[in-house]
Design a protein around this motif. Structure first.
Motif, PDB file in Angstrom:
ATOM      1  N   PRO A  53       8.603  21.443  56.999  1.00  0.00           N
ATOM      2  CA  PRO A  53       7.085  21.916  56.634  1.00  0.00           C
ATOM      3  C   PRO A  53       5.974  21.363  56.270  1.00  0.00           C
ATOM      4  O   PRO A  53       6.121  19.345  56.124  1.00  0.00           O
ATOM      5  CB  PRO A  53       7.735  22.121  54.822  1.00  0.00           C
ATOM      6  N   ARG A  54       5.008  21.588  56.030  1.00  0.00           N
ATOM      7  CA  ARG A  54       3.790  20.509  56.035  1.00  0.00           C
ATOM      8  C   ARG A  54       3.725  20.500  54.971  1.00  0.00           C
ATOM      9  O   ARG A  54       3.261  21.402  53.949  1.00  0.00           O
ATOM     10  CB  ARG A  54       2.549  21.501  56.629  1.00  0.00           C
ATOM     11  N   MET A  55       2.596  19.089  54.435  1.00  0.00           N
ATOM     12  CA  MET A  55       2.169  19.493  52.667  1.00  0.00           C
ATOM     13  C   MET A  55       0.891  19.595  52.830  1.00  0.00           C
ATOM     14  O   MET A  55       0.091  19.155  53.759  1.00  0.00           O
ATOM     15  CB  MET A  55       2.715  17.521  52.863  1.00  0.00           C
TER      16      MET A  55
ATOM     17  N   ARG B 261       9.860  21.683  49.352  1.00  0.00           N
ATOM     18  CA  ARG B 261      10.115  22.769  50.622  1.00  0.00           C
ATOM     19  C   ARG B 261       8.720  22.395  50.602  1.00  0.00           C
ATOM     20  O   ARG B 261       8.498  23.121  51.575  1.00  0.00           O
ATOM     21  CB  ARG B 261      10.149  23.808  50.541  1.00  0.00           C
ATOM     22  N   GLN B 262       7.766  21.078  50.844  1.00  0.00           N
ATOM     23  CA  GLN B 262       6.169  20.957  51.716  1.00  0.00           C
ATOM     24  C   GLN B 262       6.582  19.209  52.219  1.00  0.00           C
ATOM     25  O   GLN B 262       5.926  18.308  51.838  1.00  0.00           O
ATOM     26  CB  GLN B 262       6.090  20.970  50.365  1.00  0.00           C
ATOM     27  N   GLY B 263       8.190  19.335  52.101  1.00  0.00           N
ATOM     28  CA  GLY B 263       7.749  18.531  52.480  1.00  0.00           C
ATOM     29  C   GLY B 263       8.318  16.482  51.651  1.00  0.00           C
ATOM     30  O   GLY B 263       8.309  15.526  52.803  1.00  0.00           O
ATOM     31  N   VAL B 264       8.400  16.828  50.897  1.00  0.00           N
ATOM     32  CA  VAL B 264       7.947  14.976  49.519  1.00  0.00           C
ATOM     33  C   VAL B 264       9.347  15.289  49.915  1.00  0.00           C
ATOM     34  O   VAL B 264       9.674  13.891  50.021  1.00  0.00           O
ATOM     35  CB  VAL B 264       7.149  16.008  48.522  1.00  0.00           C
ATOM     36  N   GLY B 265      10.530  15.773  49.435  1.00  0.00           N
ATOM     37  CA  GLY B 265      12.003  15.006  49.276  1.00  0.00           C
ATOM     38  C   GLY B 265      12.169  14.496  50.700  1.00  0.00           C
ATOM     39  O   GLY B 265      12.895  13.648  50.827  1.00  0.00           O
ATOM     40  N   ARG B 266      12.637  15.130  51.552  1.00  0.00           N
ATOM     41  CA  ARG B 266      12.409  14.595  52.775  1.00  0.00           C
ATOM     42  C   ARG B 266      11.770  13.296  53.394  1.00  0.00           C
ATOM     43  O   ARG B 266      12.333  12.311  53.696  1.00  0.00           O
ATOM     44  CB  ARG B 266      12.211  15.679  53.725  1.00  0.00           C
ATOM     45  N   ALA B 267      10.822  13.175  53.032  1.00  0.00           N
ATOM     46  CA  ALA B 267       9.908  11.888  53.094  1.00  0.00           C
ATOM     47  C   ALA B 267      10.562  10.272  52.462  1.00  0.00           C
ATOM     48  O   ALA B 267      10.588   9.824  52.700  1.00  0.00           O
ATOM     49  CB  ALA B 267       8.154  11.611  53.106  1.00  0.00           C
ATOM     50  N   VAL B 268      10.731  10.953  50.690  1.00  0.00           N
ATOM     51  CA  VAL B 268      11.671  10.116  49.968  1.00  0.00           C
ATOM     52  C   VAL B 268      12.888   9.484  50.350  1.00  0.00           C
ATOM     53  O   VAL B 268      13.476   8.541  50.760  1.00  0.00           O
ATOM     54  CB  VAL B 268      11.573  11.188  48.468  1.00  0.00           C
ATOM     55  N   MET B 269      13.822  10.792  51.190  1.00  0.00           N
ATOM     56  CA  MET B 269      15.016  10.563  51.498  1.00  0.00           C
ATOM     57  C   MET B 269      14.618  10.496  52.616  1.00  0.00           C
ATOM     58  O   MET B 269      16.066   8.903  52.905  1.00  0.00           O
ATOM     59  CB  MET B 269      15.934  11.631  51.475  1.00  0.00           C
ATOM     60  N   GLY B 270      13.928   9.928  53.413  1.00  0.00           N
ATOM     61  CA  GLY B 270      13.894   8.876  55.489  1.00  0.00           C
ATOM     62  C   GLY B 270      13.346   7.881  54.684  1.00  0.00           C
ATOM     63  O   GLY B 270      13.996   6.981  55.362  1.00  0.00           O
TER      64      GLY B 270
ATOM     65  N   LEU C  52       2.005  11.620  40.964  1.00  0.00           N
ATOM     66  CA  LEU C  52       3.265  11.293  41.454  1.00  0.00           C
ATOM     67  C   LEU C  52       4.189  12.804  41.629  1.00  0.00           C
ATOM     68  O   LEU C  52       4.359  13.727  40.259  1.00  0.00           O
ATOM     69  CB  LEU C  52       4.489  10.391  40.210  1.00  0.00           C
ATOM     70  N   LEU C  53       4.973  12.475  42.877  1.00  0.00           N
ATOM     71  CA  LEU C  53       5.152  13.483  43.535  1.00  0.00           C
ATOM     72  C   LEU C  53       6.555  14.213  43.723  1.00  0.00           C
ATOM     73  O   LEU C  53       7.265  15.345  43.832  1.00  0.00           O
ATOM     74  CB  LEU C  53       4.495  14.635  44.665  1.00  0.00           C
ATOM     75  N   GLY C  54       7.245  12.844  43.585  1.00  0.00           N
ATOM     76  CA  GLY C  54       8.247  12.416  44.198  1.00  0.00           C
ATOM     77  C   GLY C  54       8.890  10.919  43.876  1.00  0.00           C
ATOM     78  O   GLY C  54       8.115  10.133  43.497  1.00  0.00           O
ATOM     79  N   ALA C  55      10.594  10.927  43.769  1.00  0.00           N
ATOM     80  CA  ALA C  55      11.045   9.829  44.143  1.00  0.00           C
ATOM     81  C   ALA C  55      12.439  10.255  44.085  1.00  0.00           C
ATOM     82  O   ALA C  55      12.704  10.825  43.924  1.00  0.00           O
ATOM     83  CB  ALA C  55      10.564   9.562  42.082  1.00  0.00           C
ATOM     84  N   GLY C  56      12.392   8.587  44.583  1.00  0.00           N
ATOM     85  CA  GLY C  56      14.308   8.403  44.273  1.00  0.00           C
ATOM     86  C   GLY C  56      14.612   7.123  45.085  1.00  0.00           C
ATOM     87  O   GLY C  56      13.842   6.121  45.901  1.00  0.00           O
TER      88      GLY C  56
ATOM     89  N   ALA D 168      14.125  13.619  43.138  1.00  0.00           N
ATOM     90  CA  ALA D 168      13.300  13.853  42.029  1.00  0.00           C
ATOM     91  C   ALA D 168      12.143  15.012  42.854  1.00  0.00           C
ATOM     92  O   ALA D 168      11.164  14.069  42.942  1.00  0.00           O
ATOM     93  CB  ALA D 168      13.324  13.934  40.422  1.00  0.00           C
ATOM     94  N   VAL D 169      11.485  15.380  42.967  1.00  0.00           N
ATOM     95  CA  VAL D 169      10.354  16.165  43.382  1.00  0.00           C
ATOM     96  C   VAL D 169       9.495  16.884  41.931  1.00  0.00           C
ATOM     97  O   VAL D 169      10.140  18.070  41.820  1.00  0.00           O
ATOM     98  CB  VAL D 169      10.859  17.412  44.418  1.00  0.00           C
ATOM     99  N   ASP D 170       8.546  16.814  42.297  1.00  0.00           N
ATOM    100  CA  ASP D 170       7.783  17.874  41.701  1.00  0.00           C
ATOM    101  C   ASP D 170       7.557  19.052  42.068  1.00  0.00           C
ATOM    102  O   ASP D 170       8.018  19.275  42.916  1.00  0.00           O
ATOM    103  CB  ASP D 170       6.243  17.131  41.390  1.00  0.00           C
TER     104      ASP D 170
END
Length: 173
Positions: A2-4, A106-115, A72-76, A99-101
């Motif tokens: 998904p696009r942010m 579903r805007q790619g923040v969690g996926r970016a952090v996990m990447g 801060l939008l996400g962390a991990g 965690a994600v705000d």
């Protein structure tokens, strides 16, 4: 993916980020976990799981996703030692405190952090990532290639457990 709507910057956490991470956890977990956990679990576990972990922030293995304005939008992150602190196994890393705000799900923040978590773990010789997922996050981790192993319980304090799902993923360069 998904696009942010925002430009997101990833960086390593610092000990001075403790307050911001704790505020993120307090925004995220109560809203996102509510549908999958009964009130009895939420009232006992939430005060414990919304605390940021200073040792993670100082480890160099915990990452933050920030908006252009610094929000801060996400962390991990990950650790070589399991969350309970015993039984480290070579080549196995442990996903920690993701965690994600809630307004950014579903805007790619969690996926970016996990990447970033996966890339960093690979640089440290990790070949498998072990994850104690919330019930809520199981579909997220499955979309990243993790597979469910079994239901589990995280011991937060004597007499206080938090239902989780143990998941695992092989990571390759």
């Amino acid at each position: 993916m998904p696009r942010m709507d925002h430009t997101v910057t990833l960086r390593r956490a610092r000990p001075s980020d403790l307050g911001a991470v704790e505020r993120l956890l307090k925004r995220s977990y109560p809203r996102l976990l509510k549908a999958d956990y009964p009130p009895s679990v939420m009232v006992t576990a939430l005060p414990l799981i919304v605390r940021a972990r200073p040792e993670l922030l100082a480890s160099g293995r915990y990452f933050l996703a920030e908006a252009e304005d610094g929000t801060l939008l996400g962390a991990g992150g990950w650790s070589a030692v399991p969350p309970q602190g015993e039984g480290a196994v070579p080549e196995v890393g442990h996903v920690r405190h993701v965690a994600v705000d809630p307004d950014m799900v579903r805007q790619g923040v969690g996926r970016a952090v996990m990447g970033e978590v996966i890339s960093d773990a690979l640089r440290h010789g990790v070949k498998w990532l072990d994850c104690l997922s919330t019930r809520t996050a199981v579909p997220f981790y499955q979309a990243l290639g993790f597979r469910v192993l079994h239901e589990s319980e995280v011991g937060l304090r004597p007499g206080i457990g938090f239902p989780a799902v143990r998941m695992m993923r092989q990571i390759l360069p």
